[in-house]
Design a protein around this motif. Structure first.
Motif, PDB file in Angstrom:
ATOM      1  N   GLU A  75      -2.576  15.292 -21.887  1.00 18.96           N
ATOM      2  CA  GLU A  75      -1.364  15.284 -21.057  1.00 18.96           C
ATOM      3  C   GLU A  75      -1.675  15.474 -19.573  1.00 18.96           C
ATOM      4  OE1 GLU A  75       1.778  14.581 -21.935  1.00 18.96           O
ATOM      5  OE2 GLU A  75       0.916  14.075 -23.890  1.00 18.96           O
ATOM      6  N   LYS A  76      -2.762  16.160 -19.268  1.00 19.06           N
ATOM      7  CA  LYS A  76      -3.095  16.375 -17.851  1.00 19.06           C
ATOM      8  C   LYS A  76      -3.525  15.081 -17.172  1.00 19.06           C
ATOM      9  CE  LYS A  76      -7.935  17.758 -18.527  1.00 19.06           C
ATOM     10  NZ  LYS A  76      -8.905  18.867 -18.395  1.00 19.06           N
ATOM     11  N   LEU A  77      -3.763  14.041 -17.977  1.00 20.69           N
ATOM     12  CA  LEU A  77      -4.123  12.730 -17.434  1.00 20.69           C
ATOM     13  C   LEU A  77      -2.918  11.794 -17.387  1.00 20.69           C
ATOM     14  CD1 LEU A  77      -7.501  12.310 -19.344  1.00 20.69           C
ATOM     15  CD2 LEU A  77      -7.228  12.789 -16.911  1.00 20.69           C
ATOM     16  N   LYS A  78      -1.725  12.372 -17.573  1.00 19.92           N
ATOM     17  CA  LYS A  78      -0.490  11.580 -17.543  1.00 19.92           C
ATOM     18  C   LYS A  78       0.448  12.084 -16.441  1.00 19.92           C
ATOM     19  CE  LYS A  78      -0.548  10.498 -22.513  1.00 19.92           C
ATOM     20  NZ  LYS A  78       0.196  10.577 -23.794  1.00 19.92           N
ATOM     21  N   ILE A  79      -0.120  12.389 -15.292  1.00 20.41           N
ATOM     22  CA  ILE A  79       0.667  12.907 -14.170  1.00 20.41           C
ATOM     23  C   ILE A  79       1.669  11.848 -13.693  1.00 20.41           C
ATOM     24  CG2 ILE A  79       0.562  13.804 -11.815  1.00 20.41           C
ATOM     25  CD1 ILE A  79      -0.604  15.653 -13.950  1.00 20.41           C
ATOM     26  N   SER A  80       2.912  12.275 -13.503  1.00 26.03           N
ATOM     27  CA  SER A  80       3.966  11.352 -13.067  1.00 26.03           C
ATOM     28  C   SER A  80       3.695  10.842 -11.653  1.00 26.03           C
ATOM     29  CB  SER A  80       5.325  12.052 -13.101  1.00 26.03           C
ATOM     30  OG  SER A  80       5.626  12.484 -14.412  1.00 26.03           O
ATOM     31  N   LEU A  81       4.172   9.641 -11.384  1.00 25.89           N
ATOM     32  CA  LEU A  81       3.987   9.037 -10.065  1.00 25.89           C
ATOM     33  C   LEU A  81       5.122   9.444  -9.132  1.00 25.89           C
ATOM     34  CD1 LEU A  81       3.028   5.373 -11.085  1.00 25.89           C
ATOM     35  CD2 LEU A  81       1.509   7.336 -10.773  1.00 25.89           C
ATOM     36  N   THR A  82       4.773   9.743  -7.909  1.00 23.11           N
ATOM     37  CA  THR A  82       5.801  10.000  -6.897  1.00 23.11           C
ATOM     38  C   THR A  82       6.331   8.655  -6.400  1.00 23.11           C
ATOM     39  OG1 THR A  82       4.209   9.968  -5.075  1.00 23.11           O
ATOM     40  CG2 THR A  82       4.580  12.088  -6.187  1.00 23.11           C
ATOM     41  N   GLN A  83       7.449   8.695  -5.718  1.00 24.39           N
ATOM     42  CA  GLN A  83       8.016   7.461  -5.170  1.00 24.39           C
ATOM     43  C   GLN A  83       7.052   6.820  -4.175  1.00 24.39           C
ATOM     44  OE1 GLN A  83      10.939   5.949  -6.167  1.00 24.39           O
ATOM     45  NE2 GLN A  83      10.055   4.280  -4.953  1.00 24.39           N
ATOM     46  N   GLN A  84       6.360   7.661  -3.429  1.00 23.94           N
ATOM     47  CA  GLN A  84       5.395   7.149  -2.447  1.00 23.94           C
ATOM     48  C   GLN A  84       4.275   6.366  -3.137  1.00 23.94           C
ATOM     49  OE1 GLN A  84       3.576  10.185  -0.052  1.00 23.94           O
ATOM     50  NE2 GLN A  84       2.357   8.740   1.139  1.00 23.94           N
ATOM     51  N   ILE A  85       3.790   6.899  -4.263  1.00 27.53           N
ATOM     52  CA  ILE A  85       2.721   6.211  -4.996  1.00 27.53           C
ATOM     53  C   ILE A  85       3.242   4.903  -5.593  1.00 27.53           C
ATOM     54  CG2 ILE A  85       1.220   6.342  -7.026  1.00 27.53           C
ATOM     55  CD1 ILE A  85       0.845   9.294  -6.477  1.00 27.53           C
ATOM     56  N   MET A  86       4.464   4.940  -6.137  1.00 24.08           N
ATOM     57  CA  MET A  86       5.039   3.711  -6.697  1.00 24.08           C
ATOM     58  C   MET A  86       5.200   2.648  -5.619  1.00 24.08           C
ATOM     59  SD  MET A  86       7.793   4.934  -9.606  1.00 24.08           S
ATOM     60  CE  MET A  86       8.574   6.273  -8.690  1.00 24.08           C
ATOM     61  N   ASP A  87       5.591   3.075  -4.425  1.00 24.09           N
ATOM     62  CA  ASP A  87       5.719   2.128  -3.309  1.00 24.09           C
ATOM     63  C   ASP A  87       4.355   1.550  -2.934  1.00 24.09           C
ATOM     64  OD1 ASP A  87       8.415   2.594  -3.230  1.00 24.09           O
ATOM     65  OD2 ASP A  87       8.313   4.071  -1.595  1.00 24.09           O
TER      66      ASP A  87
END
Length: 504
Positions: A368-380
């Motif tokens: 699970e520690k390798l499934k960090i959610s993406l921030t909006q900045q990263i998605m952009d």
């Protein structure tokens, strides 16, 4: 009583009765049979043993028999080499059954007997696995007594292999419980290699029994003699419990491409092969299904042979290589029909296709520690470099979404299925290393170097993969809707024109 055989009425049937009734007479009666009933031509003057055989050839000129000279030199060690195969064979089964499914902690608890019972779907498989373990255990126990230390570590309490030992002892590793198996394998491989190295020094023209080697030349020029010389590292490549992925196989893809030119599999045949592989996943444990892990391992072995033998003829059929080299090396070859009619120019395409199918079923099991959610900045940042258009109008200055997804899938499968502590490293370290073959061969390297987001960490890889899959699906639905709307509009206009023409 034994003088009875001298009587004319005494025959072989009477001897058989004596053997059944008096077991102690068996060896004596065997001599009687030889000396009495065999024609004189076949009666041995004396029993011949190995010492006599050795003495006979020593008394002659051993230079005339170079292979026998090597054989006698290594005779004692050859008794041990036979134990290498059952050990590697059983460890390979442990790998295929438990890879990525057992933590080190669990491996210290689960016994070999529990493993065999767990993996046996019926009594027949239980008997087979237990038999393979017994060969492994016998080999272990036959060798361990001859090993007193490994490097600086002395072995005082050498474990006797039984079903009650934990499967951690099936781990080939230079530490903890795995060090015993490592020492055993290294000991046997050293004996194996010393024998082969001595055989390799024999000129083929001086030993007719080695003429068969000449038939195993894959290149038209610079024919050489090759033997499959092993190292302990090769045994580590397929380790099964919490062992770090060895990226040599990834760089091997890069090396093989330099040695042997590769081609893609034709689209229609690719669809057929993909369907076969997907069907195997659906059937799972069915006897009609293909074991994808074994097939992937077979491809890795073929790649190793290509690299080690410097095979440059890419028109050699894959099955020809399998039949002549891998069977010679005593590998258990199955599921090879899938390679029918394909040559070595397709081997990497096969490897990557099979790997992708295997990856589909396991990459979601990462920590699970390798499934960090993406921030909006990263998605952009991702959206700024990606083209979701899957048509001929694709923007050549952006990275195709599907190519990025495939690269992420390969990375997750190859690096993240075990806890290697790299979650905080920059993802670009891997994705800009083109020797790892994460990208498809048609991807422009300069474009990747220019666009790849430096903000992405290894821990973002999985979420990026999932995010891109969702975005691709949205883009596909949007294109389909536009296409449907455009078609509907055209159809409506056509109908209106026809209606007006009809009413005018």
């Amino acid at each position: 009583m034994l003088d009875l055989y001298k009587q004319s009425s005494f025959d072989i049937e009477q001897l058989e009765i004596l053997k059944k009734e008096f077991s102690c007479f068996e060896s004596i009666i065997a001599d009687i049979e030889i000396n009495t009933f065999l024609p004189k031509l076949w009666k041995p003057v004396r029993k011949v043993n190995f010492e006599d055989f050795y003495t006979f050839y020593i008394s002659n000129n051993l230079n005339e028999y170079p292979f026998l000279s090597v054989f006698f030199k290594h005779y004692e060690s050859l008794k041990f080499i036979k134990y290498l195969y059952p050990i590697i064979k059983f460890v390979k089964i442990l790998n295929s059954k438990l890879e990525y499914h057992l933590t080190r902690k669990a491996a210290q608890i689960m016994t070999f007997h529990e493993f065999i019972k767990k993996e046996s779907v019926d009594n027949s498989e239980y008997i087979n696995l237990k038999s393979l373990f017994e060969e492994f255990a016998f080999s272990w126990n036959s060798v361990i007594s001859h090993i007193n230390q490994y490097q600086s570590k002395e072995f005082f309490d050498k474990p006797y292999m039984t079903l009650d030992l934990p499967v951690i002892f099936g781990l080939v590793e230079q530490k903890d419980s795995g060090i015993y198996l490592y020492a055993i394998v290294e000991f046997l491989i050293k004996l194996h290699n010393e024998f082969l190295n001595n055989v390799m020094t024999i000129p083929i023209e001086k030993c007719k029994s080695l003429n068969f080697i000449k038939d195993f030349s894959w290149n038209y020029l610079n024919s050489k003699t090759y033997f499959n010389v092993l190292t302990v590292v090769q045994a580590l490549d397929n380790n099964f419990i919490n062992y770090e992925w060895n990226d040599k196989i990834l760089r091997m893809l890069f090396d093989v491409k330099k040695i042997l030119s590769q081609e893609s599999i034709l689209a229609d045949k690719m669809l057929i092969i993909s369907a076969m592989l997907q069907q195997s996943i659906i059937l799972n444990s069915s006897s009609n299904s293909i074991n994808l892990s074994e097939l992937l391992l077979l491809c890795e072995i073929i790649l190793c042979f290509i690299k080690e033998l410097l095979i440059r003829n890419n028109n050699i059929l894959i099955l020809d290589l399998v039949n002549q080299w891998l069977k010679l090396a005593r590998y258990n070859i199955t599921y090879t029909d899938i390679f029918k009619e394909f040559s070595l120019k397709h081997i990497i395409a096969f490897y990557e296709l099979i790997e992708e199918q295997v990856a589909n079923s396991v990459i979601h099991d990462i920590d699970e520690k390798l499934k960090i959610s993406l921030t909006q900045q990263i998605m952009d940042s991702i959206n700024n470099i990606i083209d979701y258009d899957d048509s001929e109008n694709q923007n050549q200055q952006l990275i195709p979404a599907k190519a990025f997804v495939l690269a992420l899938k390969r990375f997750i499968y190859r690096f993240l299925l075990i806890d290697s502590g790299v979650e905080n490293m920059g993802l670009y370290i891997y994705f800009l290393d083109f020797t790892l073959n994460l990208w498809t061969s048609d991807m422009k390297r300069e474009l990747v170097k220019k666009l790849f987001p430096t903000c992405l960490l290894v821990s973002h890889a999985y979420s990026s993969y999932v995010y891109l899959l969702n975005e691709i699906e949205k883009a596909t639905i949007e294109r389909q809707n536009k296409s449907f709307a455009s078609t509907s509009s055209t159809t409506r206009k056509t109908l209106i024109k026809k209606y007006k023409k009809f009413t005018d």
